[in-house]
Design a protein around this motif. Structure first.
Motif, PDB file in Angstrom:
ATOM      1  N   HIS A   4       0.826  -1.215   0.000  1.00 27.62           N
ATOM      2  CA  HIS A   4       0.000   0.000   0.000  1.00 27.62           C
ATOM      3  C   HIS A   4       0.853   1.254   0.000  1.00 27.62           C
ATOM      4  CE1 HIS A   4       0.742  -0.171   4.406  1.00 27.62           C
ATOM      5  NE2 HIS A   4       0.652   1.136   4.310  1.00 27.62           N
ATOM      6  N   PHE A   7       0.805   1.935  -3.736  1.00 27.33           N
ATOM      7  CA  PHE A   7      -0.479   2.102  -4.400  1.00 27.33           C
ATOM      8  C   PHE A   7      -1.311   3.240  -3.826  1.00 27.33           C
ATOM      9  CE2 PHE A   7       0.561  -2.128  -5.918  1.00 27.33           C
ATOM     10  CZ  PHE A   7       0.204  -2.024  -7.256  1.00 27.33           C
ATOM     11  N   LEU A   8      -1.124   3.599  -2.559  1.00 29.04           N
ATOM     12  CA  LEU A   8      -1.864   4.739  -2.023  1.00 29.04           C
ATOM     13  C   LEU A   8      -1.448   6.040  -2.712  1.00 29.04           C
ATOM     14  CD1 LEU A   8      -4.014   5.748  -0.124  1.00 29.04           C
ATOM     15  CD2 LEU A   8      -2.280   5.895   1.690  1.00 29.04           C
ATOM     16  N   VAL A  10      -0.324   6.294  -5.680  1.00 29.09           N
ATOM     17  CA  VAL A  10      -0.843   6.172  -7.042  1.00 29.09           C
ATOM     18  C   VAL A  10      -2.320   6.564  -7.083  1.00 29.09           C
ATOM     19  CG1 VAL A  10      -1.479   4.505  -8.838  1.00 29.09           C
ATOM     20  CG2 VAL A  10       0.823   4.473  -7.851  1.00 29.09           C
ATOM     21  N   PHE A  11      -3.094   6.060  -6.129  1.00 30.63           N
ATOM     22  CA  PHE A  11      -4.523   6.381  -6.077  1.00 30.63           C
ATOM     23  C   PHE A  11      -4.739   7.873  -5.852  1.00 30.63           C
ATOM     24  CE2 PHE A  11      -8.364   7.101  -3.555  1.00 30.63           C
ATOM     25  CZ  PHE A  11      -9.330   6.559  -4.392  1.00 30.63           C
ATOM     26  N   VAL A  12      -3.972   8.460  -4.932  1.00 33.56           N
ATOM     27  CA  VAL A  12      -4.098   9.892  -4.641  1.00 33.56           C
ATOM     28  C   VAL A  12      -3.724  10.721  -5.870  1.00 33.56           C
ATOM     29  CG1 VAL A  12      -3.180  11.790  -3.248  1.00 33.56           C
ATOM     30  CG2 VAL A  12      -3.774   9.618  -2.160  1.00 33.56           C
ATOM     31  N   LEU A  14      -3.913   9.809  -9.026  1.00 34.49           N
ATOM     32  CA  LEU A  14      -4.977   9.669 -10.019  1.00 34.49           C
ATOM     33  C   LEU A  14      -6.151  10.594  -9.715  1.00 34.49           C
ATOM     34  CD1 LEU A  14      -5.068   5.797 -10.555  1.00 34.49           C
ATOM     35  CD2 LEU A  14      -4.454   7.515 -12.260  1.00 34.49           C
ATOM     36  N   PHE A  15      -6.506  10.673  -8.434  1.00 34.28           N
ATOM     37  CA  PHE A  15      -7.600  11.565  -8.043  1.00 34.28           C
ATOM     38  C   PHE A  15      -7.219  13.020  -8.287  1.00 34.28           C
ATOM     39  CE2 PHE A  15     -10.262  13.756  -4.796  1.00 34.28           C
ATOM     40  CZ  PHE A  15     -11.502  13.403  -5.329  1.00 34.28           C
TER      41      PHE A  15
END
Length: 299
Positions: A4, A7-8, A10-12, A14-15
């Protein structure tokens, strides 16, 4: 390193990129009303007002006093100068070309940024990152191939040139973003970039920034909130992941642009666009895979 931990961010990121893409659509409407220079000036004024209490609160929590250190301020001024020039050129181009074409042209930036990161940040660019970026760029070519036919007038040509120069500056901005995130928090980055660009644009505001109409003020306020929110999200993400991991995600901006064009401007999603999106997503997934044993041994 736990999974994580990669990937966290990465997610942030993307948002944050999604917020930026929606902001582009709102800013295009505002730029048609008061011009790209005026829209950026007033947006950054509002963004500075929105971010000031957030930044001061973050400073109090950190028990910090005075301005950031000299190195941090130099980076704030440098990135603000680059980002301000980049943004004026980008929105100059956006009002003269369709939004999807404008976004497509900016996708030369991540490829340039990967190599700039290797030179200026000492990051090792892995073969998967390069291959993924090339595949994602192929997706952009597939989408753009159906959009660049036909004849352009002089204004459209000026817009295309402005977008290409803006894309080169955007690559530099991406690298500075990583350096900046290593010495400053997301609230500090968002406030100083917004405020310093406002100061820099203030030089020509008397001639180039007419007072907006009431409806345009609403568009500028929404744009300012999306802009500072995205800056904080990306600042947080770039402080926790390497540029070569996050830079390929810039290609997903075309997905957001397609959605904004469809919802806001009635632009249809064609099979060519969907095919390009598949390549973009596949390229990003490949680029995010870490192949070196030394990078995986802690996972």
């Amino acid at each position: 390193m736990k999974r994580h931990a990669t990937f966290l961010p990465v997610f942030v990121a993307l948002f944050g990129l999604g917020c930026f893409s929606v902001m582009d659509g709102v800013m295009k409407a505002a730029s048609l009303s008061v011009g790209p220079y005026g829209a950026l000036f007033w947006r950054n004024m509002l963004g500075s007002l929105f971010m000031l209490p957030v930044y001061l609160r973050a400073r109090r929590r950190a028990d910090a006093r005075g301005l950031p250190g000299r190195d941090a301020m130099k980076l704030h001024w440098l990135r603000s100068s680059v980002a301000g020039t980049m943004a004026v050129l980008f929105f100059y181009g956006v009002v003269r070309t369709p939004l999807a074409e404008s976004i497509a042209l900016t996708f030369i930036a991540p490829l340039i940024a990967l190599y700039l990161a290797a030179v200026t940040l000492g990051e090792k660019v892995g073969s998967r990152a390069v291959a993924g970026s090339v595949l994602a760029l192929g997706g952009v070519v597939v989408i753009a191939a159906g959009k660049f036919g036909g004849r352009y007038d002089a204004e459209a040509v000026k817009g295309l040139v402005a977008l290409l120069v803006s894309a080169v500056l955007y690559a530099w901005n991406l690298v500075l973003q990583r350096r900046q995130a290593q010495v400053a928090g997301p609230e500090e980055i968002a406030f100083f970039q917004t405020f310093l660009i406002f100061l820099l644009l203030g030089i020509g505001a008397w001639w180039l920034a007419p007072l907006p109409a009431p409806v345009t003020w609403i568009e500028l306020a929404i744009s300012a909130l999306l802009s500072v929110g995205s800056l904080m999200l990306l600042g947080w993400a770039y402080a926790r992941a390497e540029a070569q991991v996050l830079v390929p995600l810039e290609y997903t901006a075309f997905i957001w642009a397609a959605l904004v064009g469809w919802i806001g401007f009635g632009e249809a999603l064609t099979l060519r666009t969907l095919g390009g999106v598949v390549l973009i997503v596949a390229g990003c997934l490949i680029a995010l895979q870490r192949s070196a044993p030394s990078e995986m041994e802690m996972v």
